[in-house]
Design a protein around this motif. Structure first.
Motif, short mmCIF file in Angstrom:
data_model
loop_
_atom_site.label_atom_id
_atom_site.label_comp_id
_atom_site.label_asym_id
_atom_site.label_seq_id
_atom_site.Cartn_x
_atom_site.Cartn_y
_atom_site.Cartn_z
N ARG A 299 -18.04 136.61 43.63
CA ARG A 299 -19.31 136.37 42.94
C ARG A 299 -19.72 134.91 43.01
O ARG A 299 -20.91 134.58 43.02
N PHE A 302 -21.19 134.27 46.48
CA PHE A 302 -22.47 134.96 46.61
C PHE A 302 -23.55 134.27 45.77
O PHE A 302 -24.73 134.32 46.12
N PHE A 334 -23.36 140.98 49.63
CA PHE A 334 -22.23 141.26 48.74
C PHE A 334 -22.21 142.74 48.38
O PHE A 334 -23.19 143.28 47.88
N TRP A 412 -27.53 146.09 53.44
CA TRP A 412 -27.29 144.70 53.83
C TRP A 412 -27.58 144.46 55.30
O TRP A 412 -28.10 143.42 55.68
N LEU B 216 -28.31 142.19 41.98
CA LEU B 216 -27.38 141.85 43.06
C LEU B 216 -27.99 142.13 44.43
O LEU B 216 -27.51 141.62 45.43
#
Lengths: 509, 329
Positions: A299, A302, A334, A412, B216
């Motif tokens: 985290r 990222f 991520f 992604w 996210l």
């Protein structure tokens, strides 16, 4: 010395499946009064599931639980407690705003003529804490205590119901050495009082020090049960990790591109002194026990929970993301470990989930199917990753874990990030889909991307990575090159240096 | 990579039957049929148009509210914003028709401000939306009362009231066409475009379904939420302008409308807690609720029963939504 006694607890042929995973298959063990029976295994071996079944939190799909020889079944944790089972769970479950005493007697408060008897409650709580040699004040607010103190209260709470069977699920995880040794003393005293203690842990020294017998679980099955004297640490570790999955992992690449990511002295509230390099074409594994800071590392890189100390460079450029959006913009992707909570919009379609990041960066008033977000392109991406679904506009919650993960990968790939961080890429995914995901990871590396793979699954991290960085208590404690054994990685992860593996370990620190 | 995966086809087939039928449309047809049985004039063009005219403000309100619901929140402040719009319009114009344009501009300005306050409280101050907008409800009501001195004063000029009461006569096919029905149609088309025809709309769904996953994935969750509240507030001002034309100026014109709007959304298949809803659904949800009120009226049941019925609808609609979710349908 206790072998003449009949078992206080028997779990016979316990099986449990969750959608997409077989968590336990035909697991049996027994624990006699006055015996400490250790259950060990890697993360994900099924230890916690087994204990949750014993505690009445999950119901088994098959098998039987016997208490003092009598069949028992628990539909609710309270029934397990009534049957004399006390459980100290890994996750703390205290009510933060109630006092220590109130927490300890919770659910079994002493009453006098129907009214809560505070004097008796506090006296009882004090007595239990005294047995634990703990100086915690019974009137303190539970939420104000340190993690270790809360763990003590949790233990006191389990003891309050005077259980004949006590289950401790990694009870020392949050304790320092002296607290841990006090706890082990207590376990010895409980053993003298003929309590049957089931002790779940992967701390080798503790298991050796305290248990009478040990049962090893692996991939939801029992490997063996044996007397602890017959299980030196080396053999125990091999039992936990040994397995034959070589053909499962794709061949490693030889590509050695330039440095893609460089972290210098990175740190924040949970991790410190992080120095790490990821090259193009390379899969770097990050191993460590639960809570070692692997996820925090992912985290931080990222940008979701950024580093507060140190510097990073991506492609030679200074890189200091303050949010996940910053990280994505700079070319990082991520895949979170908790897919359901952090990865998926479960009620939305496969296509919508696959287009999520593209849409995050598209113009707000553009057509949702403009450009690369069009159904044709999305479907192509999903098919390229071999996503199996009847229709790509079905809600993604209908899919198996492996297919869901592939959709997130597709999300992604649409952005074509330079660095992809996979956190627990195959958690809760069946074996077949695992192989597919490993192949995708390797393929991405071969095409010049850098991959950082966080994983608690040892065979995975050893089998897939070009090198493995091992974390322990928020720091990187060592690095193992490609071809290192699972024992080497495990030894570093449990904070044991290189002393487990008999031949000198290939790992340096 | 040729591996058989567990088949969930059975699941899919069961889901596909129900997924394209909107609950709002079905419920509306049933209720309106009942209304028509009791009072046949409702299926004549004039009767139907009159029904639509009166239901239009609720439809507009629901079309805005659904953005907030889909984003995972509630907007309870819209009722008081309607009251403020009506009282404010009368205070600004004082009955002077030349000030109507200025008044409308000012009202939308107020709407944007209220929406921003709601959105910022929820997105940045992390106040749960049900509490944040309950707070705005009280404050906005207070402002309305202070501004008007606690009692309705002044008049609304006729050109302002036109949005609620003007009717085009001799329109082919339908005979007469109220302006408010046209407003409803325009709002519905705009809202449909916003929710179903833009990237922004898909973000609203993602944020409501799982804000953490949306974040996210790079979505600006805060901005998306704030925008949803602003849209809801703008629809409330629009509904307020329409309602000002219906009745006169009163201090309770918007009372209870926030819950009616939420009920309309839920009837139309929107999910409280976010991630699901459609404009077609909520517009028909609003018409259904209005048809139900009409039916209760025609049956001679007391007005107060409306609230009871509405409460029961909210609970049963949410319960059935929760059931659908549980059974994965």
């Amino acid at each position: 010395m206790t072998s003449v006694l009949s078992p206080a607890l028997e779990m016979i042929g316990i099986s449990k499946s969750f959608p997409g995973v077989r968590a336990l298959e035909d697991v049996s063990f027994e624990c006699r009064p006055g015996e400490v029976h250790a259950i060990c295994g890697e993360n994900g071996a099924g230890k916690s599931t087994l204990m949750k079944i014993l505690g009445g939190i999950y119901r088994p799909d098959g098998g039987e639980i016997r208490i003092k020889g009598q069949p028992a079944s628990f539909a609710h944790p309270v029934e397990a407690r009534r049957a004399g089972i006390g459980i100290i769970h890994q996750e703390l479950s205290l009510l933060p705003d109630r006092s220590v005493a109130e927490n300890i007697v919770l659910g079994a408060e002493p009453t006098r003529r129907g009214v809560l008897d505070r004097t008796a409650m506090r006296a009882g709580a004090r007595e239990i804490l005294a047995r634990l040699q703990s100086s915690i004040e019974v009137d303190a607010r539970a939420g104000d205590l340190s993690l270790a103190e809360q763990q003590m209260v949790e233990i006191a709470k389990a003891l309050a119901s005077k259980p004949s069977i006590l289950v401790m699920d990694e009870p020392t995880a949050a304790l320092d050495d002296s607290e841990a040794s006090r706890l082990l003393d207590l376990v010895r005293r409980l053993r003298r009082d003929s309590v049957a203690v089931v002790y779940v842990s992967h701390r080798m020294p503790e298991i050796a020090a305290i248990s009478d017998r040990v049962t090893v679980l692996k991939d939801g099955r029992k490997v063996l049960t044996d007397r602890t004297e017959a299980m030196p640490t080396g053999r125990l570790v091999r039992c936990m990790v040994g397995r034959d999955l070589e053909e499962f992992f794709p061949p490693r690449g030889a590509a050695d591109g330039g440095v893609l990511l460089q972290v210098n002295e990175g740190g924040n509230a949970t991790i410190s002194d992080i120095n790490l390099t990821v090259r193009r074409g390379e899969v770097v594994g990050v191993a460590g026990l639960e809570g070692a800071g692997k996820s925090a590392l992912a985290r931080a890189i990222f940008g979701d929970r950024p580093f507060t100390r140190g510097t990073m460079q991506l492609n030679g450029q200074p890189f200091a993301p303050r949010s996940s959006r910053d990280g994505i913009r700079a070319g990082v992707g991520f895949l979170p470990d908790d897919r359901k909570r952090e990865g998926l919009a479960l009620g939305q379609s496969l296509r919508d989930n696959a287009a999520l990041t593209l849409r995050a960066f598209a113009r707000a008033l553009a057509l949702p199917s403009a450009g690369a977000m069009g159904n044709l392109t999305l479907d192509q991406r999903l098919r390229a990753l071999d996503v199996r679904a009847a229709r790509f506009d079905d809600p993604i919650r209908l899919l198996s874990g492996g297919n869901q993960q592939k959709v997130i990968i597709a999300r992604w790939l649409a952005r074509d990030p330079q660095l992809l961080i996979f956190a627990e890429p195959t958690r809760g995914i069946d074996v077949a889909a695992k192989a597919a995901i490993y192949a995708i990871i390797r393929d991405l590396a071969n095409r010049g991307r850098g991959i950082l793979m966080i994983s608690s699954d040892l065979p995975e991290v050893v089998g897939v990575s070009d090198r493995v960085v091992v974390m322990h208590e928020g720091r990187i404690v060592g690095e193992c090159p490609s071809g290192a054994s699972e024992e080497d990685v495990m030894a570093l992860a449990v904070g044991h240096g290189g002393s487990v593996a008999e031949p000198a370990s290939a790992c340096g620190s | 990579m040729t591996i058989a995966l567990p088949d969930t086809a059975l699941h899919r087939r069961a889901g596909s039957l129900t997924r394209h039928i909107n609950s709002g449309v079905v419920i509306f047809l049933v209720l309106f049929a009942a209304v028509a049985l009791k009072q046949p004039s409702y299926i004549e063009p004039a009767g139907f148009m009159n029904f639509l005219r009166r239901a239009a403000p609720l439809g507009v309100l629901a079309a805005g509210q659904v953005f907030v619901l889909v984003s995972g929140g509630f907007d309870l402040s819209v009722g008081s914003l309607i009251t403020l719009s009506v009282l404010g319009a009368s205070m600004i114009t004082g009955g002077d028709p030349s000030l109507t344009g200025a008044a409308i501009a000012a009202l939308y300005g107020i709407g944007v401000a209220v929406g921003l306050i709601n959105g910022i409280a929820v997105a940045f101050l992390k106040v749960p939306s049900i509490i944040a907008t309950l707070g705005t409800l009280l404050s906005v009501n207070g402002v309305a009362m202070m501004w008007s001195g606690g009692s309705p004063r002044g008049y609304l000029p006729d050109n302002f009231r036109a949005f609620g009461r003007f009717v085009f006569r001799d329109v082919p096919l339908v005979g007469q066409l109220p302006l408010s029905v046209i407003v409803l149609a325009i709002v519905a088309v705009l809202a449909w475009w916003g929710l179903h025809g833009t990237v922004f709309g898909r973000r609203v769904f993602a944020v409501g379904d799982n804000p953490r996953a949306a974040e996210l994935a790079g979505i600006r969750v805060d901005l998306t939420r704030i925008s949803a509240f602003v849209i809801s507030a703008l629809s409330a001002v629009t509904a307020g302008i329409m309602l000002g034309g219906f009745g006169g100026v009163s201090t309770d014109v918007g009372q209870g409308l926030e819950l009616q709007a939420i009920a309309a959304c839920v009837i139309g298949g929107a999910q409280l807690m976010g991630g699901r809803g459609s404009i077609t659904g909520v517009v028909f949800g609003a018409l259904s609720l209005f048809a139900l009120f009409t039916l209760l009226n025609l049956l001679g049941l007391p007005q107060a029963l409306r609230d009871t019925a509405q409460g029961l609808i909210l609970i049963s609609a949410v319960a059935s939504g929760a059931y659908r979710q549980r059974t994965g349908g």
